[in-house]
Design an enzyme around this catalytic site. Structure first.
Site, PDB file in Angstrom:
ATOM      1  N   SER A   1       4.260   6.580   2.919  1.00 46.11           N
ATOM      2  CA  SER A   1       3.579   5.348   2.495  1.00 46.11           C
ATOM      3  C   SER A   1       3.471   4.373   3.671  1.00 46.11           C
ATOM      4  CB  SER A   1       4.331   4.766   1.310  1.00 46.11           C
ATOM      5  OG  SER A   1       3.582   3.777   0.663  1.00 46.11           O
TER       6      SER A   1
ATOM      7  N   ASP B   1      -3.196  10.424  -5.753  1.00 47.00           N
ATOM      8  CA  ASP B   1      -2.452   9.230  -5.349  1.00 47.00           C
ATOM      9  C   ASP B   1      -3.177   7.992  -5.898  1.00 47.00           C
ATOM     10  OD1 ASP B   1      -1.177   7.119  -4.034  1.00 47.00           O
ATOM     11  OD2 ASP B   1      -0.984   8.229  -2.149  1.00 47.00           O
TER      12      ASP B   1
ATOM     13  N   HIS C   1       1.627   9.859  -5.246  1.00 48.23           N
ATOM     14  CA  HIS C   1       1.989   9.161  -4.018  1.00 48.23           C
ATOM     15  C   HIS C   1       3.371   9.537  -3.490  1.00 48.23           C
ATOM     16  CE1 HIS C   1       1.581   5.914  -1.107  1.00 48.23           C
ATOM     17  NE2 HIS C   1       2.750   5.439  -1.466  1.00 48.23           N
TER      18      HIS C   1
END
Lengths: 457, 466
Positions: free
Chosen positions: A266, A358, A393
């Site tokens: 991330s 995601d 994600h």
């Protein structure tokens, strides 16, 4: 009649005794000459990325049974998974070979009892399972129940059960707290004389010191530094913090100075790409970037990035459960051409791991853009992209549960919301298993095998 | 000004030199190949009877390598093992597939680094390795060294190394000290609700409360009671040895335990523990054993005697004890020749439960093989030999223990009988003895599984992971 009360305790400090208080009344006399089934799990103590074989024996032949896993987390929540099986003519069930016909997973799934775990009914919302204390194992109870059942596992006694330990740290790995040069982190050093290749381990923008991936990487031979890059004395977190942390790694006697990589997820991936592209001092030897990319307003500090996000916060949608989807906010930022790091300047191998579903960040579109730009600059050969369908994600080490949406406290707003990460459990778990193996192979190849032993040996 | 300039210049030189030195030392570390060699052991945490795979990668093809194991015992002594290998074309060494060319073992021996452990040079003589605290693992450091080394490992630089944990207790096994009924014992319960089959675990003439085998048996699903019957608290305090009712009390503790199946209790004894096991299996009115295991023992004893009387009978035959050239004591003749008189040996013709006998043919401490042959003879004549299984191992000695712990041919011993400190000769040749331990343990677990878990349900005896 049975009346059973289980009260579980975590392992005590010295390691091995698990106390279970049971109040069991005597079995009916007609049952006293039947021995119970036996649950065995091999290995009973393992690293979290190692597979297990669950076998049940001494069942009546051809009987329907439910295999159940239960974990009591550090946050005091209960997580469980279960599968419906049939024993064979020998009275045996082998999870690695037999098929599950119902439950939290179906089909032939050796590790289903772990990756399909979810909070038990009645739990709090938006939970995420993350080990804080990596020096102790995660304890999972594996039991077998008669019949195909779907609920009430803790209210009825199993036929038999076993306890397994899942470790984030191999024996001999050293854990060292780092608080120097304005940096806060934890260093994990593999056993052995060293020195070892190094890894800077960067998580996402919610901050905090998350150690478990670093301790696992050290268990695979990399000196790893887990960094809390938002908690620092510097005025411009995370940049100086990352720079200093990288220098600490490079200079450490247990690290091979020109074999230091970055493992990001991330926002941690955005940082990895930033440093690989733009930094003159931090030159990672290779990078693993999970669901993060080159979207970044150039020259902006972290605070500046947050302001950019806030500007576009109106693009945040919510789904039918009121979970926030940030993907379009990211898209809006992405569509400003200047909000891109100059990836054409990257000179090291990059492994991008993305989830097509995601919902937090537009990772697939941006990784396509990144690939185009790197190809245009003649750097396409450095890039490997893995894109997993129906994957969200949070692509984490394998066999840990999938979280489609969890609680999140924003650094910008300090509000408590539930963020939608995306992904469907089975494909997401497959992606975690597949990508982990490929990540280890990538790091092994670049950080280890590229060191050729001298012929004179 | 000049001094400042030279100081500054000096600083620069110093920095450059430091950098060069640092770079050179890193380079030379790389040159020596320390950084790229990978040594792994899977699983890194295992039970004592589980196999592991030691793998070395990233060495040059054809590289000569020594793999070394080091263990520091609770008593402070260090034990080591080592083996010489040559890396293959891919630059790897796999201990479970490649032959050792020499060291403390040779040939393809997956677990050789454990069973061939021996005290490091300079150690006290006549040592034996036995874990006292079963709640912590045995830690073994496994490392790789360049070349085919045979000594001086602590002075050399390793290429790579790791630590392995070996456990007697599986996760969830509960350890419960037992003092009721005047017993000195420890109960190990498997994880889960139970109820479980039970087992009474007896060691030999050295006494003390030895827990590790019971802990390991509980890790395999048997609620096991390790019993100290020669040096229990009650004997230490009163000076009197226990009588046969002590064993029946231990049996009752198992039988009445809410998590133990009273109709599925076995007894397992080694050495003098076999004498007790056979006596109780045949003569006790209280014990209804489902099956029995007797390791390295004999049925020769005064059958109506208590523990004290049995020990005295040995004292009376002390002249039969021999001492060899190395001053090691050989006790095997104490029960030879096998008597023909019924009062002098347990009447195994009256045995009503399955019996597994495990004997080493090179046992120098007890005439276990001869006893096994006589037991077989007696049972064949009585018509109950279908209950008997004999596992007889050539070149194995007296101390047939759970696998992958070192074999010692002789060690310091103090019998509760004589109170003398001697060096007892146990016998056995290391490779054969280690194979016997591995085979006997597996077969013992299958035997116990079949008789204690089987019966009402069709037999379930697969232990494929061992």
């Amino acid at each position: 009649m049975w009346s059973v009360h289980f009260a579980t305790q975590h392992l005590n400090a010295s390691g091995s005794t698990w106390l279970s208080e049971t109040k069991i009344s005597r079995r009916l006399s007609t049952m006293s000459w039947t021995a119970p089934p036996i649950v065995s799990v091999v290995p009973s103590r393992a690293l979290v990325d190692e597979k297990i074989k669950v076998v049940v024996e001494n069942l009546p032949p051809g009987s329907p049974v439910t295999l159940h896993s239960l974990h009591h987390s550090e946050d005091k929540d209960y997580w469980e998974a279960y599968g419906h099986y049939f024993s064979d003519h020998r009275g045996m069930v082998s999870v690695a070979e037999d098929l599950s016909f119902g439950g939290t997973y179906t089909g032939k799934e050796a590790m289903g009892l772990l990756w399909s775990m979810r909070p038990v009914p009645g739990s709090r919302q938006g939970l995420r399972l993350r080990k804080k204390d990596v020096c102790s194992p995660m304890l999972v109870n594996i039991s077998v129940h008669s019949g195909h059942i779907a609920e009430g596992f803790r209210q009825r006694p199993p036929l038999a059960s076993a306890l397994i330990e899942r470790w984030y740290m191999a024996p001999g790995v050293q854990r060292i707290s780092i608080k120097e040069r304005g940096v806060q982190g934890t260093l994990f050093i593999p056993p052995g004389p060293g020195p070892f290749p190094g890894l800077l381990d960067l998580w996402g923008g919610s901050g905090g010191l998350v150690e478990y991936r670093s301790s696992l990487m050290a268990s695979h031979g990399f000196t790893s530094l887990a960094l809390d890059y938002l908690s620092t004395d510097y005025e411009d977190p995370p940049f100086s913090s990352v720079e200093k942390a990288f220098a600490i790694l490079k200079g450490h006697p247990q690290v091979i100075p020109d074999r230091v990589g970055i493992f990001g997820l991330s926002f941690g991936s955005i940082l990895a790409i930033f440093f690989a592209a733009e930094s003159a001092t931090v030159k990672p030897f290779c990078c693993v970037c999970v669901n993060g990319n080159h979207i970044y307003p150039p020259g902006k500090s972290f605070k500046g990035m947050n302001q950019e996000l806030l500007k576009n916060f109106n693009k945040v949608r919510v789904d039918e459960n009121n979970h926030q989807i940030w993907r379009d906010m990211g898209r809006a930022i992405f569509h400003t051409p200047s909000n891109k790091l100059d990836v054409g300047k990257i000179n090291c191998p990059m492994l991008l791991v993305n989830g097509v579903d995601d919902q937090n960040w537009p990772t697939v579109e941006s990784s396509e853009d990144m690939a185009d730009r790197m190809n245009a600059a003649g750097k396409g050969h450095l890039l490997t992209r893995l894109e997993y369908p129906d994957t969200g994600h949070l692509i984490e080490p394998p066999f840990s549960p999938h979280f489609r949406a969890t609680n999140f406290t924003g650094w910008a707003t300090k509000e408590k919301v539930i963020l939608l990460w995306g992904g469907q459990t089975k494909p997401h778990s497959d992606a975690q298993e597949d990508s982990w193996r490929k990540i280890l192979a990538f790091l092994q190849h670049h950080l280890y095998s590229s060191l050729t032993p001298k012929a004179k040996m | 000004m000049a001094s400042v300039q030279s100081y500054t210049f000096g600083c620069i030189i110093l920095h450059v030199l430091t950098y060069q030195l640092f770079y050179l030392s890193a380079q030379s570390r790389m040159d020596r190949g320390h950084c790229c060699v990978k040594l792994s052991v899977k699983p890194s945490r295992g039970l004592m009877d589980e196999k592991f795979i030691v793998l070395v990668q990233n060495v040059p093809p054809g590289f000569q390598l020594t793999i070394h194991a080091l263990h520091k015992c609770e008593d402070g002594h260090s034990w080591e093992a080592f083996a010489h290998y040559t890396a293959n074309a891919a630059g790897t060494v796999n201990v479970s597939e490649d032959p050792s060319l020499g060291g403390t073992f040779s040939g393809v021996e997956q677990m050789g680094l454990l069973w061939s452990l021996r005290p490091v040079p300079g150690s006290k003589p006549a040592l034996r390795m036995r874990k006292e605290n079963v709640q912590t693992p045995m830690e073994v450091a496994i490392s790789g060294y360049q070349g085919h080394q045979t000594e001086g490992f602590t002075d050399q630089v390793q290429l790579a190394g790791t630590v392995v944990e070996r456990w007697y207790m599986a996760p969830g096994v509960r350890r419960v000290p037992i003092t009721e009924g005047g017993l000195t014992a420890t109960l190990f319960l498997p994880p889960g609700p139970g109820p479980f089959p039970g087992l009474l675990d007896l060691w030999g003439g050295g006494g003390k409360l030895v827990e590790y085998r019971a802990a390991l048996l509980a890790s395999h699903g048997f609620a096991s009671l390790a019993l100290d019957y020669l040096t229990p608290k009650i004997t230490i305090e009163t000076g009197k040895m226990v009588d046969n009712s002590y064993f029946e009390t231990a049996y009752r503790v198992l039988e009445q335990h809410p998590q133990i199946l009273g109709s599925r209790i076995a007894m397992l004894g080694l050495s003098f523990g076999t004498s007790i096991t056979l006596k109780m299996a045949v003569y006790s009115k209280v014990m209804k054993l489902r099956c029995a295991v007797s390791i390295s023992g004999s049925h020769v004893q005064p059958i109506h005697g208590s523990v004290e009387q049995m020990l005295n009978a040995f004292n009376e035959n002390a002249s039969k004890i021999r001492i060899n050239e190395e001053n090691q004591v050989i006790c095997r003749d104490l029960t030879l020749p096998i008597p023909t008189e019924p009062a002098l040996k347990v009447d195994v013709g009256r045995l009503q439960c399955p019996l597994l006998l495990v004997v080493g043919e090179d046992d120098q401490n007890w005439a276990a093989y001869e006893a096994a042959m006589d037991i077989k003879d007696m049972m064949e004549r009585a018509g109950n030999s279908h209950l008997l299984t004999i596992l007889s191992y050539p070149n194995a000695g007296h101390l047939i223990e759970p696998p992958y712990t070192p074999h010692v041919r002789a060690s310091a011993y103090r019998s509760v009988n004589t109170h003398e400190k001697i060096v007892a000769l146990w016998g056995g040749e290391t490779v054969a003895h280690s194979r016997a331990q591995e085979d006997a343990w597996r077969k013992t677990l299958v035997f116990l599984r079949e008789h204690l878990y089987g019966g009402r349900n069709p037999g379930a005896t697969s232990l494929s992971h061992l």
